[in-house]
Write a protein that holds these residues in place. Structure first.
Motif: not given
Ligand code: FES
Length: 146
Positions: A32-34, A44-46, A129-131, A142-146
């Motif tokens: 995922a991307h954040g 990016a987290v894999t 953590w969100h990612t 992609p996720v966002s911190t907002e």
């Protein structure tokens, strides 16, 4: 800053300069991307799951000292845990950085307890953590911190 604060700051800087588990996992089963729209930093987290357990994890991206150190310490904290354990850990971590919960028992993640005094930094500390949550939930966008 008090002695404990100095120690925490030292560990954050150390993880910023030498982040653990940095890179891309070639045989990842989830990714995922954040991003943090406030500053434009991205991550990016894999990760590779074995059954319900996170067997290995990497992160890549450029960000501030807090976001990089948080991603580094997060990768160490989530290895060997299940999705529901990661959810529970993030909930406790998030409460701590919001100043709404204790740091007790969060082990090395305690170094971010001082973030609660700087609300704008909560997003920096939470980005990774969100990612990873998005990766575990199989989110494509992609996720966002907002
Ligand atoms: Fe961008 Fe911290 S300033 S994540």
């Amino acid at each position: 800053m008090n002695e404990l604060g100095d120690l925490y700051q030292e560990m954050i800087l150390e993880h910023y300069k030498s982040p653990r588990n940095f890179g891309v996992l070639e045989d990842a089963t989830r990714a995922a991307h954040g991003d943090n729209p406030l500053c434009g930093d991205k991550i990016a987290v894999t990760l590779r799951m074995k059954g319900d357990v996170i067997e290995d994890v990497r992160f890549k991206g450029s960000g501030c000292a807090i976001s990089t150190a948080s991603a580094s310490l997060m990768t160490e904290a989530v290895k060997g845990r299940t999705k529901s354990q990661v959810d529970a850990l993030f909930e406790r971590f998030h409460k701590m950085v919001m100043g709404a919960g204790p740091a007790d028992g969060l082990d090395k993640l305690e170094v971010f307890s001082g973030v609660s005094e700087f609300p704008i930094r909560v997003k920096c500390a939470s980005l990774a953590w969100h990612t990873i949550k998005a990766a575990l939930e199989g989110k494509k966008d992609p996720v966002s911190t907002e």
